[in-house]
Design a protein around this motif. Sequence first.
Motif, PDB file in Angstrom:
ATOM      1  N   ASP A   1      32.914  -1.697 -20.295  1.00 49.72           N
ATOM      2  CA  ASP A   1      34.230  -2.442 -21.571  1.00 49.72           C
ATOM      3  C   ASP A   1      34.411  -3.679 -20.474  1.00 49.72           C
ATOM      4  O   ASP A   1      35.773  -2.819 -19.792  1.00 49.72           O
ATOM      5  CB  ASP A   1      35.208  -1.333 -21.986  1.00 49.72           C
ATOM      6  N   LEU A   2      34.648  -4.747 -20.826  1.00 53.87           N
ATOM      7  CA  LEU A   2      34.635  -5.793 -20.395  1.00 53.87           C
ATOM      8  C   LEU A   2      35.896  -6.399 -20.419  1.00 53.87           C
ATOM      9  O   LEU A   2      36.777  -6.736 -19.556  1.00 53.87           O
ATOM     10  CB  LEU A   2      34.011  -7.080 -19.829  1.00 53.87           C
ATOM     11  N   SER A   3      36.581  -5.848 -21.411  1.00 57.61           N
ATOM     12  CA  SER A   3      37.889  -5.693 -20.856  1.00 57.61           C
ATOM     13  C   SER A   3      38.689  -6.050 -20.530  1.00 57.61           C
ATOM     14  O   SER A   3      40.474  -5.751 -20.256  1.00 57.61           O
ATOM     15  CB  SER A   3      38.540  -5.624 -22.500  1.00 57.61           C
ATOM     16  N   LYS A   4      38.284  -4.333 -19.327  1.00 55.83           N
ATOM     17  CA  LYS A   4      39.536  -3.486 -18.490  1.00 55.83           C
ATOM     18  C   LYS A   4      39.435  -5.079 -17.125  1.00 55.83           C
ATOM     19  O   LYS A   4      40.770  -3.992 -16.157  1.00 55.83           O
ATOM     20  CB  LYS A   4      38.879  -2.445 -18.001  1.00 55.83           C
ATOM     21  N   PHE A   5      38.768  -5.719 -17.015  1.00 58.94           N
ATOM     22  CA  PHE A   5      38.838  -6.090 -16.062  1.00 58.94           C
ATOM     23  C   PHE A   5      39.280  -7.406 -16.510  1.00 58.94           C
ATOM     24  O   PHE A   5      39.365  -8.643 -17.069  1.00 58.94           O
ATOM     25  CB  PHE A   5      37.264  -6.481 -15.401  1.00 58.94           C
ATOM     26  N   GLY A   6      40.328  -8.462 -15.365  1.00 56.43           N
ATOM     27  CA  GLY A   6      40.895  -9.195 -14.641  1.00 56.43           C
ATOM     28  C   GLY A   6      40.405 -10.793 -14.970  1.00 56.43           C
ATOM     29  O   GLY A   6      40.448 -11.166 -16.066  1.00 56.43           O
ATOM     30  N   VAL A   7      38.967 -10.434 -14.013  1.00 49.86           N
ATOM     31  CA  VAL A   7      38.283 -11.433 -13.953  1.00 49.86           C
ATOM     32  C   VAL A   7      36.864 -10.837 -13.455  1.00 49.86           C
ATOM     33  O   VAL A   7      36.496  -9.680 -12.346  1.00 49.86           O
ATOM     34  CB  VAL A   7      39.202 -11.983 -12.805  1.00 49.86           C
ATOM     35  N   ILE A   8      36.034 -11.506 -14.069  1.00 51.06           N
ATOM     36  CA  ILE A   8      34.835 -11.384 -13.280  1.00 51.06           C
ATOM     37  C   ILE A   8      33.964 -12.362 -12.321  1.00 51.06           C
ATOM     38  O   ILE A   8      34.208 -14.218 -13.002  1.00 51.06           O
ATOM     39  CB  ILE A   8      34.382 -11.198 -14.768  1.00 51.06           C
ATOM     40  N   VAL A   9      33.063 -11.878 -11.729  1.00 56.08           N
ATOM     41  CA  VAL A   9      32.452 -12.990 -10.866  1.00 56.08           C
ATOM     42  C   VAL A   9      31.420 -13.610 -11.190  1.00 56.08           C
ATOM     43  O   VAL A   9      30.376 -12.111 -10.492  1.00 56.08           O
ATOM     44  CB  VAL A   9      33.400 -12.849  -8.926  1.00 56.08           C
ATOM     45  N   ALA A  10      30.732 -14.392 -11.607  1.00 60.65           N
ATOM     46  CA  ALA A  10      29.169 -14.285 -12.111  1.00 60.65           C
ATOM     47  C   ALA A  10      28.033 -14.784 -10.149  1.00 60.65           C
ATOM     48  O   ALA A  10      28.904 -15.789 -10.125  1.00 60.65           O
ATOM     49  CB  ALA A  10      29.294 -14.991 -12.960  1.00 60.65           C
ATOM     50  N   LEU A  11      27.997 -14.048  -9.987  1.00 59.98           N
ATOM     51  CA  LEU A  11      26.995 -14.143  -8.590  1.00 59.98           C
ATOM     52  C   LEU A  11      26.257 -14.363  -9.374  1.00 59.98           C
ATOM     53  O   LEU A  11      25.442 -13.638  -9.200  1.00 59.98           O
ATOM     54  CB  LEU A  11      27.189 -13.544  -7.617  1.00 59.98           C
ATOM     55  N   GLY A  12      25.664 -15.230  -9.138  1.00 61.66           N
ATOM     56  CA  GLY A  12      23.758 -16.504  -8.995  1.00 61.66           C
ATOM     57  C   GLY A  12      23.901 -17.979  -9.181  1.00 61.66           C
ATOM     58  O   GLY A  12      24.311 -18.609  -8.451  1.00 61.66           O
ATOM     59  N   GLY A  13      23.500 -17.907 -10.125  1.00 61.39           N
ATOM     60  CA  GLY A  13      23.384 -19.818 -10.218  1.00 61.39           C
ATOM     61  C   GLY A  13      23.545 -19.788 -11.899  1.00 61.39           C
ATOM     62  O   GLY A  13      24.398 -18.963 -12.667  1.00 61.39           O
ATOM     63  N   ASP A  14      23.305 -21.443 -12.602  1.00 61.11           N
ATOM     64  CA  ASP A  14      24.048 -21.607 -13.769  1.00 61.11           C
ATOM     65  C   ASP A  14      23.584 -20.511 -14.936  1.00 61.11           C
ATOM     66  O   ASP A  14      24.051 -20.036 -16.140  1.00 61.11           O
ATOM     67  CB  ASP A  14      23.898 -22.471 -14.072  1.00 61.11           C
ATOM     68  N   ASN A  15      22.032 -20.302 -15.019  1.00 60.12           N
ATOM     69  CA  ASN A  15      21.838 -19.518 -15.747  1.00 60.12           C
ATOM     70  C   ASN A  15      22.191 -18.108 -16.003  1.00 60.12           C
ATOM     71  O   ASN A  15      22.577 -17.612 -17.289  1.00 60.12           O
ATOM     72  CB  ASN A  15      20.096 -19.078 -15.651  1.00 60.12           C
ATOM     73  N   HIS A  16      22.435 -17.640 -15.028  1.00 56.26           N
ATOM     74  CA  HIS A  16      23.373 -16.213 -14.890  1.00 56.26           C
ATOM     75  C   HIS A  16      24.655 -16.187 -15.627  1.00 56.26           C
ATOM     76  O   HIS A  16      25.372 -15.936 -16.066  1.00 56.26           O
ATOM     77  CB  HIS A  16      23.683 -15.786 -13.338  1.00 56.26           C
ATOM     78  N   PHE A  17      25.062 -17.747 -15.014  1.00 56.96           N
ATOM     79  CA  PHE A  17      27.002 -17.719 -15.173  1.00 56.96           C
ATOM     80  C   PHE A  17      26.484 -17.779 -16.904  1.00 56.96           C
ATOM     81  O   PHE A  17      27.328 -16.745 -17.617  1.00 56.96           O
ATOM     82  CB  PHE A  17      26.936 -18.883 -14.791  1.00 56.96           C
ATOM     83  N   THR A  18      26.001 -18.574 -17.296  1.00 61.67           N
ATOM     84  CA  THR A  18      26.161 -18.511 -19.091  1.00 61.67           C
ATOM     85  C   THR A  18      25.841 -16.921 -19.793  1.00 61.67           C
ATOM     86  O   THR A  18      25.977 -16.875 -20.128  1.00 61.67           O
ATOM     87  CB  THR A  18      24.816 -19.538 -19.129  1.00 61.67           C
ATOM     88  N   TYR A  19      24.883 -16.671 -18.553  1.00 60.86           N
ATOM     89  CA  TYR A  19      24.040 -15.212 -19.220  1.00 60.86           C
ATOM     90  C   TYR A  19      25.739 -14.383 -19.074  1.00 60.86           C
ATOM     91  O   TYR A  19      25.665 -13.153 -19.869  1.00 60.86           O
ATOM     92  CB  TYR A  19      23.237 -15.029 -18.446  1.00 60.86           C
ATOM     93  N   VAL A  20      26.798 -14.453 -18.041  1.00 58.35           N
ATOM     94  CA  VAL A  20      27.233 -13.382 -17.526  1.00 58.35           C
ATOM     95  C   VAL A  20      29.069 -13.937 -18.947  1.00 58.35           C
ATOM     96  O   VAL A  20      29.102 -12.794 -19.823  1.00 58.35           O
ATOM     97  CB  VAL A  20      28.218 -13.503 -16.640  1.00 58.35           C
ATOM     98  N   ALA A  21      29.072 -15.172 -19.257  1.00 61.43           N
ATOM     99  CA  ALA A  21      29.562 -15.431 -19.799  1.00 61.43           C
ATOM    100  C   ALA A  21      29.727 -14.760 -21.523  1.00 61.43           C
ATOM    101  O   ALA A  21      30.134 -14.907 -22.409  1.00 61.43           O
ATOM    102  CB  ALA A  21      29.770 -17.559 -20.421  1.00 61.43           C
ATOM    103  N   HIS A  22      28.336 -14.796 -21.994  1.00 61.51           N
ATOM    104  CA  HIS A  22      28.436 -14.382 -23.361  1.00 61.51           C
ATOM    105  C   HIS A  22      28.558 -13.083 -23.624  1.00 61.51           C
ATOM    106  O   HIS A  22      28.742 -12.365 -24.585  1.00 61.51           O
ATOM    107  CB  HIS A  22      26.171 -13.915 -23.530  1.00 61.51           C
ATOM    108  N   HIS A  23      28.957 -12.465 -22.551  1.00 68.43           N
ATOM    109  CA  HIS A  23      29.468 -11.112 -22.594  1.00 68.43           C
ATOM    110  C   HIS A  23      30.892 -10.998 -22.647  1.00 68.43           C
ATOM    111  O   HIS A  23      31.980  -9.991 -22.745  1.00 68.43           O
ATOM    112  CB  HIS A  23      28.709  -9.805 -21.522  1.00 68.43           C
ATOM    113  N   CYS A  24      31.700 -12.181 -22.302  1.00 70.28           N
ATOM    114  CA  CYS A  24      32.838 -11.787 -21.895  1.00 70.28           C
ATOM    115  C   CYS A  24      33.660 -12.848 -23.088  1.00 70.28           C
ATOM    116  O   CYS A  24      33.442 -13.676 -23.367  1.00 70.28           O
ATOM    117  CB  CYS A  24      33.725 -12.648 -20.454  1.00 70.28           C
TER     118      CYS A  24
END
Length: 180
Positions: free
Chosen positions: A39-62
């Motif tokens: 449940d990502l709503s329980k996290f105030g900040v999410i750090v996507a450690l990787g590259g651009d593609n990983h960042f956009t992938y994580v953003a899909h879930h937030c």
Amino acid sequence: SFDKIHSSHLRQLESREILQREVFPDGKFIFRDELDKLDLSKFGVIVALGGDNHFTYVAHHCENNRILGCNSDIQTSLGALLSFNPLTLKQTITQNWENTTEESWSLISVQIEYPDGRKINTVNAVSEISIRNTNPDLTSRYVILHQNAKEEQKSSGLLLYTGAGSTGWYASCKNKEEDK
């Protein structure tokens, strides 16, 4: 090729160690396949450690989370969409956080309605959404409705993108000498 890939892998592991040991010692570290299980709503900040593609992938879930993009290997990845690497993130958090500005990025999501009446919603995308046929030789009819304006297109697919999708791509491709 093996040596280049393995060296990058080792740098990425070191980046994760820096974040775990020095920046977020009490943080929860997960792999991307666990994003659907939390449940990502329980996290105030999410750090996507990787590259651009990983960042956009994580953003899909937030949906409403703040996301920090952290490049895990600055030697082999430009990270055009990422603001930090582990060392600059550590420095910013420990010395300069109050002077950091937060950016708001556009998100795009689409509702697709099929001829049989089924409707699906895409994930939120920070860069682009590609809607296409399984076979590029096929053509489909797309009716696009946006703010009560209706337009029909026929093609093998659509690419819908935000500014990050187009400008991020351009920034990662252009010659740095052009900026001088």
